[in-house]
Design a protein around this motif. Sequence first.
Motif, PDB file in Angstrom:
ATOM      1  N   GLN A   1       9.225   6.039   5.791  1.00  0.00           N
ATOM      2  CA  GLN A   1       8.123   5.826   4.863  1.00  0.00           C
ATOM      3  C   GLN A   1       8.431   4.693   3.895  1.00  0.00           C
ATOM      4  N   VAL A   2       7.389   3.971   3.543  1.00  0.00           N
ATOM      5  CA  VAL A   2       7.465   2.951   2.507  1.00  0.00           C
ATOM      6  C   VAL A   2       6.408   3.286   1.465  1.00  0.00           C
ATOM      7  N   GLN A   3       6.833   3.401   0.228  1.00  0.00           N
ATOM      8  CA  GLN A   3       5.891   3.657  -0.853  1.00  0.00           C
ATOM      9  C   GLN A   3       5.585   2.338  -1.557  1.00  0.00           C
ATOM     10  N   LEU A   4       4.301   2.093  -1.773  1.00  0.00           N
ATOM     11  CA  LEU A   4       3.848   0.848  -2.385  1.00  0.00           C
ATOM     12  C   LEU A   4       3.046   1.170  -3.637  1.00  0.00           C
ATOM     13  N   VAL A   5       3.393   0.517  -4.737  1.00  0.00           N
ATOM     14  CA  VAL A   5       2.692   0.747  -6.001  1.00  0.00           C
ATOM     15  C   VAL A   5       2.256  -0.596  -6.576  1.00  0.00           C
ATOM     16  N   GLU A   6       0.941  -0.772  -6.689  1.00  0.00           N
ATOM     17  CA  GLU A   6       0.395  -2.015  -7.223  1.00  0.00           C
ATOM     18  C   GLU A   6       0.258  -1.945  -8.742  1.00  0.00           C
ATOM     19  N   SER A   7       0.272  -3.112  -9.364  1.00  0.00           N
ATOM     20  CA  SER A   7       0.023  -3.226 -10.795  1.00  0.00           C
ATOM     21  C   SER A   7      -0.535  -4.607 -11.089  1.00  0.00           C
ATOM     22  N   GLY A   8      -1.104  -4.763 -12.282  1.00  0.00           N
ATOM     23  CA  GLY A   8      -1.568  -6.073 -12.707  1.00  0.00           C
ATOM     24  C   GLY A   8      -3.060  -6.295 -12.656  1.00  0.00           C
ATOM     25  N   GLY A   9      -3.804  -5.318 -12.168  1.00  0.00           N
ATOM     26  CA  GLY A   9      -5.253  -5.480 -12.145  1.00  0.00           C
ATOM     27  C   GLY A   9      -5.840  -5.458 -13.549  1.00  0.00           C
ATOM     28  N   GLY A  10      -7.109  -5.822 -13.647  1.00  0.00           N
ATOM     29  CA  GLY A  10      -7.763  -5.818 -14.948  1.00  0.00           C
ATOM     30  C   GLY A  10      -9.092  -6.528 -14.925  1.00  0.00           C
ATOM     31  N   LEU A  11      -9.615  -6.769 -16.114  1.00  0.00           N
ATOM     32  CA  LEU A  11     -10.896  -7.448 -16.288  1.00  0.00           C
ATOM     33  C   LEU A  11     -10.650  -8.850 -16.840  1.00  0.00           C
ATOM     34  N   VAL A  12     -11.176  -9.863 -16.137  1.00  0.00           N
ATOM     35  CA  VAL A  12     -11.043 -11.248 -16.580  1.00  0.00           C
ATOM     36  C   VAL A  12     -12.384 -11.940 -16.430  1.00  0.00           C
ATOM     37  N   GLN A  13     -12.486 -13.109 -17.031  1.00  0.00           N
ATOM     38  CA  GLN A  13     -13.695 -13.906 -16.889  1.00  0.00           C
ATOM     39  C   GLN A  13     -13.529 -14.897 -15.734  1.00  0.00           C
ATOM     40  N   ALA A  14     -14.639 -15.336 -15.220  1.00  0.00           N
ATOM     41  CA  ALA A  14     -14.615 -16.317 -14.134  1.00  0.00           C
ATOM     42  C   ALA A  14     -13.825 -17.554 -14.560  1.00  0.00           C
ATOM     43  N   GLY A  15     -12.996 -18.040 -13.641  1.00  0.00           N
ATOM     44  CA  GLY A  15     -12.165 -19.194 -13.912  1.00  0.00           C
ATOM     45  C   GLY A  15     -10.772 -18.866 -14.402  1.00  0.00           C
ATOM     46  N   GLU A  16     -10.579 -17.637 -14.815  1.00  0.00           N
ATOM     47  CA  GLU A  16      -9.265 -17.233 -15.315  1.00  0.00           C
ATOM     48  C   GLU A  16      -8.344 -16.812 -14.167  1.00  0.00           C
ATOM     49  N   SER A  17      -7.116 -16.466 -14.540  1.00  0.00           N
ATOM     50  CA  SER A  17      -6.099 -16.100 -13.550  1.00  0.00           C
ATOM     51  C   SER A  17      -5.614 -14.677 -13.774  1.00  0.00           C
ATOM     52  N   LEU A  18      -5.055 -14.123 -12.712  1.00  0.00           N
ATOM     53  CA  LEU A  18      -4.486 -12.777 -12.757  1.00  0.00           C
ATOM     54  C   LEU A  18      -3.374 -12.724 -11.722  1.00  0.00           C
ATOM     55  N   ARG A  19      -2.336 -11.969 -12.022  1.00  0.00           N
ATOM     56  CA  ARG A  19      -1.228 -11.817 -11.072  1.00  0.00           C
ATOM     57  C   ARG A  19      -1.044 -10.347 -10.750  1.00  0.00           C
ATOM     58  N   LEU A  20      -1.149 -10.026  -9.474  1.00  0.00           N
ATOM     59  CA  LEU A  20      -0.909  -8.671  -8.997  1.00  0.00           C
ATOM     60  C   LEU A  20       0.518  -8.562  -8.478  1.00  0.00           C
ATOM     61  N   SER A  21       1.109  -7.405  -8.706  1.00  0.00           N
ATOM     62  CA  SER A  21       2.441  -7.131  -8.192  1.00  0.00           C
ATOM     63  C   SER A  21       2.435  -5.834  -7.414  1.00  0.00           C
ATOM     64  N   CYS A  22       3.349  -5.739  -6.469  1.00  0.00           N
ATOM     65  CA  CYS A  22       3.486  -4.533  -5.662  1.00  0.00           C
ATOM     66  C   CYS A  22       4.970  -4.227  -5.529  1.00  0.00           C
ATOM     67  N   ALA A  23       5.360  -3.049  -5.955  1.00  0.00           N
ATOM     68  CA  ALA A  23       6.744  -2.607  -5.847  1.00  0.00           C
ATOM     69  C   ALA A  23       6.889  -1.662  -4.671  1.00  0.00           C
ATOM     70  N   ALA A  24       7.875  -1.918  -3.835  1.00  0.00           N
ATOM     71  CA  ALA A  24       8.084  -1.112  -2.637  1.00  0.00           C
ATOM     72  C   ALA A  24       9.364  -0.309  -2.741  1.00  0.00           C
ATOM     73  N   SER A  25       9.334   0.873  -2.170  1.00  0.00           N
ATOM     74  CA  SER A  25      10.533   1.704  -2.102  1.00  0.00           C
ATOM     75  C   SER A  25      10.515   2.437  -0.769  1.00  0.00           C
ATOM     76  N   GLY A  26      11.680   2.916  -0.372  1.00  0.00           N
ATOM     77  CA  GLY A  26      11.761   3.632   0.887  1.00  0.00           C
ATOM     78  C   GLY A  26      12.528   2.832   1.917  1.00  0.00           C
TER      79      GLY A  26
END
Length: 123
Positions: A1-26
Amino acid sequence: QVQLVESGGGLVQAGESLRLSCAASGRTFSNYAMGWFRQAPGKEREFVAAIHWNGVTTYYADSVKGRFTISRDNAKNTVSLQMNSLKPEDTAVYYCAAGRTFIATTRGEIDFWGQGTQVTVSS
């Protein structure tokens, strides 16, 4: 098994940036190709980006090419998605995914999924 946990989502305005991360274990993270998928309300889940276990070979959906960048750190068991010039149509739940091979991952043939993180882009 591999467990995946995402983070970094949110609310932004058009044209802006966002970075998502995913941490894996297992199981050994570096054995898997990794990908990001997304699902907007009322739509099917779609492929966004994938990265080979080597950390070099990548592939993107046409809709995000040139705006999104996928990367991975096998030493830290993480995969990231840098999203620039965001558009309202990028609004969706974003899922981290692990696939047995790079090609399989680009085709949506996924062994393990994360729980998803919401990204909302306002106009």
